[in-house]
Design a protein around this motif. Structure first.
Motif, PDB file in Angstrom:
ATOM      1  N   THR A 147     -63.712  39.296 -47.752  1.00  0.00           N
ATOM      2  CA  THR A 147     -63.211  40.090 -46.626  1.00  0.00           C
ATOM      3  C   THR A 147     -62.620  39.138 -45.581  1.00  0.00           C
ATOM      4  OG1 THR A 147     -64.915  41.747 -47.008  1.00  0.00           O
ATOM      5  CG2 THR A 147     -63.782  41.795 -44.870  1.00  0.00           C
ATOM      6  N   LEU A 148     -61.363  39.394 -45.218  1.00  0.00           N
ATOM      7  CA  LEU A 148     -60.649  38.491 -44.304  1.00  0.00           C
ATOM      8  C   LEU A 148     -60.858  38.914 -42.857  1.00  0.00           C
ATOM      9  CD1 LEU A 148     -57.290  38.193 -46.318  1.00  0.00           C
ATOM     10  CD2 LEU A 148     -59.343  36.781 -46.498  1.00  0.00           C
ATOM     11  N   TYR A 149     -62.103  38.771 -42.396  1.00  0.00           N
ATOM     12  CA  TYR A 149     -62.412  39.177 -41.021  1.00  0.00           C
ATOM     13  C   TYR A 149     -61.624  38.356 -39.998  1.00  0.00           C
ATOM     14  CZ  TYR A 149     -66.365  41.848 -42.884  1.00  0.00           C
ATOM     15  OH  TYR A 149     -67.127  42.748 -43.560  1.00  0.00           O
ATOM     16  N   ASN A 150     -61.629  37.046 -40.203  1.00  0.00           N
ATOM     17  CA  ASN A 150     -60.949  36.162 -39.230  1.00  0.00           C
ATOM     18  C   ASN A 150     -59.446  36.451 -39.167  1.00  0.00           C
ATOM     19  OD1 ASN A 150     -63.371  34.909 -38.659  1.00  0.00           O
ATOM     20  ND2 ASN A 150     -63.076  33.276 -40.174  1.00  0.00           N
ATOM     21  N   LEU A 151     -58.853  36.634 -40.390  1.00  0.00           N
ATOM     22  CA  LEU A 151     -57.417  36.914 -40.418  1.00  0.00           C
ATOM     23  C   LEU A 151     -57.104  38.259 -39.763  1.00  0.00           C
ATOM     24  CD1 LEU A 151     -54.678  35.859 -41.428  1.00  0.00           C
ATOM     25  CD2 LEU A 151     -55.036  37.198 -43.517  1.00  0.00           C
ATOM     26  N   ASP A 152     -57.938  39.256 -40.053  1.00  0.00           N
ATOM     27  CA  ASP A 152     -57.713  40.569 -39.441  1.00  0.00           C
ATOM     28  C   ASP A 152     -57.847  40.508 -37.923  1.00  0.00           C
ATOM     29  OD1 ASP A 152     -57.232  41.760 -41.823  1.00  0.00           O
ATOM     30  OD2 ASP A 152     -59.230  42.609 -42.082  1.00  0.00           O
ATOM     31  N   SER A 153     -58.864  39.778 -37.470  1.00  0.00           N
ATOM     32  CA  SER A 153     -59.066  39.653 -36.026  1.00  0.00           C
ATOM     33  C   SER A 153     -57.885  38.930 -35.369  1.00  0.00           C
ATOM     34  CB  SER A 153     -60.372  38.902 -35.761  1.00  0.00           C
ATOM     35  OG  SER A 153     -60.546  38.694 -34.380  1.00  0.00           O
ATOM     36  N   MET A 154     -57.427  37.851 -36.046  1.00  0.00           N
ATOM     37  CA  MET A 154     -56.307  37.086 -35.492  1.00  0.00           C
ATOM     38  C   MET A 154     -55.051  37.952 -35.406  1.00  0.00           C
ATOM     39  SD  MET A 154     -54.517  33.635 -36.987  1.00  0.00           S
ATOM     40  CE  MET A 154     -53.740  34.536 -38.331  1.00  0.00           C
ATOM     41  N   TRP A 155     -54.768  38.692 -36.468  1.00  0.00           N
ATOM     42  CA  TRP A 155     -53.547  39.498 -36.473  1.00  0.00           C
ATOM     43  C   TRP A 155     -53.664  40.728 -35.581  1.00  0.00           C
ATOM     44  CZ3 TRP A 155     -48.811  38.380 -37.613  1.00  0.00           C
ATOM     45  CH2 TRP A 155     -48.566  37.246 -38.391  1.00  0.00           C
ATOM     46  N   LYS A 156     -54.867  41.174 -35.347  1.00  0.00           N
ATOM     47  CA  LYS A 156     -55.049  42.258 -34.374  1.00  0.00           C
ATOM     48  C   LYS A 156     -54.662  41.769 -32.983  1.00  0.00           C
ATOM     49  CE  LYS A 156     -58.473  45.490 -32.537  1.00  0.00           C
ATOM     50  NZ  LYS A 156     -59.896  45.914 -32.582  1.00  0.00           N
ATOM     51  N   ASN A 157     -55.119  40.560 -32.649  1.00  0.00           N
ATOM     52  CA  ASN A 157     -54.739  39.974 -31.350  1.00  0.00           C
ATOM     53  C   ASN A 157     -53.242  39.696 -31.283  1.00  0.00           C
ATOM     54  OD1 ASN A 157     -57.410  40.000 -30.473  1.00  0.00           O
ATOM     55  ND2 ASN A 157     -57.837  37.956 -31.304  1.00  0.00           N
ATOM     56  N   ILE A 158     -52.690  39.210 -32.420  1.00  0.00           N
ATOM     57  CA  ILE A 158     -51.257  38.913 -32.443  1.00  0.00           C
ATOM     58  C   ILE A 158     -50.431  40.174 -32.209  1.00  0.00           C
ATOM     59  CG2 ILE A 158     -49.342  38.249 -33.975  1.00  0.00           C
ATOM     60  CD1 ILE A 158     -51.150  36.080 -35.109  1.00  0.00           C
ATOM     61  N   ARG A 159     -50.899  41.289 -32.820  1.00  0.00           N
ATOM     62  CA  ARG A 159     -50.170  42.542 -32.615  1.00  0.00           C
ATOM     63  C   ARG A 159     -50.201  42.985 -31.155  1.00  0.00           C
ATOM     64  NH1 ARG A 159     -51.994  43.774 -37.953  1.00  0.00           N
ATOM     65  NH2 ARG A 159     -53.986  44.570 -37.169  1.00  0.00           N
ATOM     66  N   ILE A 160     -51.322  42.752 -30.504  1.00  0.00           N
ATOM     67  CA  ILE A 160     -51.416  43.079 -29.073  1.00  0.00           C
ATOM     68  C   ILE A 160     -50.470  42.193 -28.276  1.00  0.00           C
ATOM     69  CG2 ILE A 160     -52.940  43.069 -27.058  1.00  0.00           C
ATOM     70  CD1 ILE A 160     -55.257  43.752 -28.976  1.00  0.00           C
ATOM     71  N   TYR A 161     -50.523  40.888 -28.613  1.00  0.00           N
ATOM     72  CA  TYR A 161     -49.628  39.953 -27.916  1.00  0.00           C
ATOM     73  C   TYR A 161     -48.165  40.300 -28.187  1.00  0.00           C
ATOM     74  CZ  TYR A 161     -53.840  37.128 -27.316  1.00  0.00           C
ATOM     75  OH  TYR A 161     -55.077  36.694 -26.979  1.00  0.00           O
ATOM     76  N   TYR A 162     -47.919  40.733 -29.443  1.00  0.00           N
ATOM     77  CA  TYR A 162     -46.548  41.108 -29.804  1.00  0.00           C
ATOM     78  C   TYR A 162     -46.071  42.299 -28.966  1.00  0.00           C
ATOM     79  CZ  TYR A 162     -42.962  43.699 -32.344  1.00  0.00           C
ATOM     80  OH  TYR A 162     -41.848  44.404 -32.672  1.00  0.00           O
ATOM     81  N   ALA A 163     -46.938  43.300 -28.812  1.00  0.00           N
ATOM     82  CA  ALA A 163     -46.568  44.480 -28.034  1.00  0.00           C
ATOM     83  C   ALA A 163     -46.325  44.108 -26.562  1.00  0.00           C
ATOM     84  CB  ALA A 163     -47.666  45.542 -28.131  1.00  0.00           C
ATOM     85  N   ILE A 164     -47.264  43.294 -26.021  1.00  0.00           N
ATOM     86  CA  ILE A 164     -47.099  42.875 -24.620  1.00  0.00           C
ATOM     87  C   ILE A 164     -45.854  42.009 -24.464  1.00  0.00           C
ATOM     88  CG2 ILE A 164     -48.131  41.525 -22.750  1.00  0.00           C
ATOM     89  CD1 ILE A 164     -50.890  42.342 -23.877  1.00  0.00           C
ATOM     90  N   GLY A 165     -45.688  41.043 -25.399  1.00  0.00           N
ATOM     91  CA  GLY A 165     -44.523  40.156 -25.334  1.00  0.00           C
ATOM     92  C   GLY A 165     -43.218  40.910 -25.496  1.00  0.00           C
TER      93      GLY A 165
END
Length: 461
Positions: A147-165
């Motif tokens: 289970t890619l917990y770290n990758l999912d968490s990282m990309w969840k944050n990236i998606r937030i940053y992407y939306a804000i950016g």
């Protein structure tokens, strides 16, 4: 809607769409690269685990229950790394072991040799790797789940940053485009204001656009156009003013003889006059009528010269000057004026009849300005590309103010004497038009009480 607003909508919408698509594609490529790296790591880790398990099985001759325990042992060992292991036996893929926390049951159909599966279950991304191992006559299917917990968490944050950016960049781009477009459209606004002022009659207004781009060039061309229009309008207004001045003076010039003629006719009709008085009245009427006749002829000559093309040709200088000299003798005889010629060229190009009229008018004016026993000298010579006639007299002369007005129609230096001698005030205007038709120049220089010099320059072919 203003021009900059239209351009803003046309430009900002596709720019923002393209920018967001580019960012999305970039993130997508990066995400796929991360997944591929995780797959490669999973295949490597699973291969190592399989080798360890297979080594234990071969060294200790394990039974199915022992193999199950071994798989369970390795599962417990790798549980902290979020890794689950599974084991199936035979072609029917009979379950031997996998923990309840694993998700192999959702991928039963994908249990084949060297199969790598990425799936999204219970809100997380999971990688499953399956491999076939044969132990004796029995075929085993080993399963590996991470289970890619770290990758999912990282990309969840990236998606937030992407939306804000994305929102931040869009706002910055939108504000930036407003300033850029207003800056770019400013010259157009300047041009519009200038043209509006010109349309309102302010022909002195000019654009103030710096640079060398197309709008700056357009601004310069509008300035040139404005200068040309202003110049042409000034010429039209001056011409209109001259025409009105001409009409006013013509009416005044016509009024004087007509009033005199009418007055003498009425006097002859009502009063009892002697034969001598009657003859005196008729003489005055005839004089004024002839003056009006001369005026009409000269006006007609001006009209013809102004609206007609002239025929230029080489003129026989000797014959031309002899005719004028003979005319001078007859005209100057009454005042016993001494007329001399100094001719140093034989070249003359133009309309012979008009040039003769030109010089006769100049001689006539000199004659009227010169007292008895005066002198009128005519010099004819040639410069590099012109034939020059210089006529000098020792007459009454003119001051600077009179010289500036001499070419105006109906202007007379000595109005009373000119009328007595039958002058119309159109002679110099006629001379000026003849010279202009020959592309030449007519110049006056004079000194009060000393005399006048008239210089005519006619280009040679």
């Amino acid at each position: 809607m203003k021009l900059w607003q239209k351009l803003y909508i046309v430009l900002i919408v596709p720019i923002l769409i393209i920018l967001n698509i580019a960012i999305y594609l970039l993130f997508g490529i990066t995400y796929r690269q991360n997944i591929q790296a995780e797959k490669n790591q999973a295949i490597g880790d699973f291969g190592m685990i399989i080798d360890q398990i297979y080594g234990e099985i071969q060294s200790s001759q394990m039974q199915d229950t022992d193999i199950k325990k071994t798989i369970q042992k390795y599962t417990n060992y790798y549980k902290q790394q979020k890794i689950e292991l599974g084991l199936w036996e035979g072609k029917n893929k009979k379950k031997i072991y996998y923990s309840d926390k694993s998700h192999f049951k959702y991928q039963q159909k994908n249990i084949t040799d060297n199969k790598v599966v990425k799936c999204y279950i219970d809100g997380h991304t999971r990688l499953m790797v399956f491999k076939v191992q044969k132990y004796g006559k029995t075929i085993y299917y080993f399963g590996y789940e991470k289970t890619l917990y770290n990758l999912d968490s990282m990309w969840k944050n990236i998606r937030i940053y992407y939306a804000i950016g994305s929102v931040a960049i869009s706002i910055i781009m939108a504000i930036f485009m407003v300033f850029v477009l207003k800056k770019c459209i400013k010259p157009v606004v300047n041009l519009n204001e200038t043209v509006k002022k010109m349309a309102g009659g302010d022909l002195k207004t000019r654009t103030d656009i710096k640079g060398n781009d197309e709008l700056a060039v357009l601004g310069k061309n509008i300035n040139i156009m404005a200068e040309t229009i202003e110049k042409n309008m000034k010429q039209i207004m001056d011409e209109t003013e001259r025409k009105q001045w001409f009409i006013d003076n013509l009416a005044h010039e016509m009024k004087t003889p007509v009033t005199g003629i009418c007055g003498f006719v009425e006097y002859m009709e009502r009063a009892k006059i002697s034969e001598d008085e009657r003859m005196e009245c008729l003489e005055f009427i005839g004089h004024e009528a002839r003056r009006m006749q001369n005026m009409s002829y000269e006006l007609l000559d001006l009209a013809v010269i102004r609206h007609s093309d002239i025929k230029k040709e080489n003129i026989n200088m000797k014959k031309f000057t002899d005719v004028l000299a003979d005319w001078q003798k007859k005209r100057f005889a009454d005042k016993r004026i001494d007329a001399k010629w100094d001719i140093k060229t034989d070249r003359l190009f133009g309309d012979e009849q008009l040039l003769e009229t030109l010089l006769r008018n100049i001689f006539e004016n000199s004659f009227r300005a010169t007292e008895e026993y005066g002198k009128i000298n005519t010099y004819v010579y040639e410069t590099e590309n012109e034939t020059v006639f210089k006529v000098e007299d020792n007459g009454c002369g003119m001051n600077q103010e009179e010289i500036e007005k001499i070419k105006e129609p109906f202007y007379r230096v000595d109005k009373s004497r000119s009328r007595k001698q039958g002058g119309t005030g159109l002679g110099v205007s006629l001379c000026q038009k003849i010279v202009e038709k020959h592309d030449g120049t007519l110049e006056y220089s004079s000194q009060k009480g000393v005399g006048t010099t008239v210089t005519v320059r006619i280009p040679i072919q």
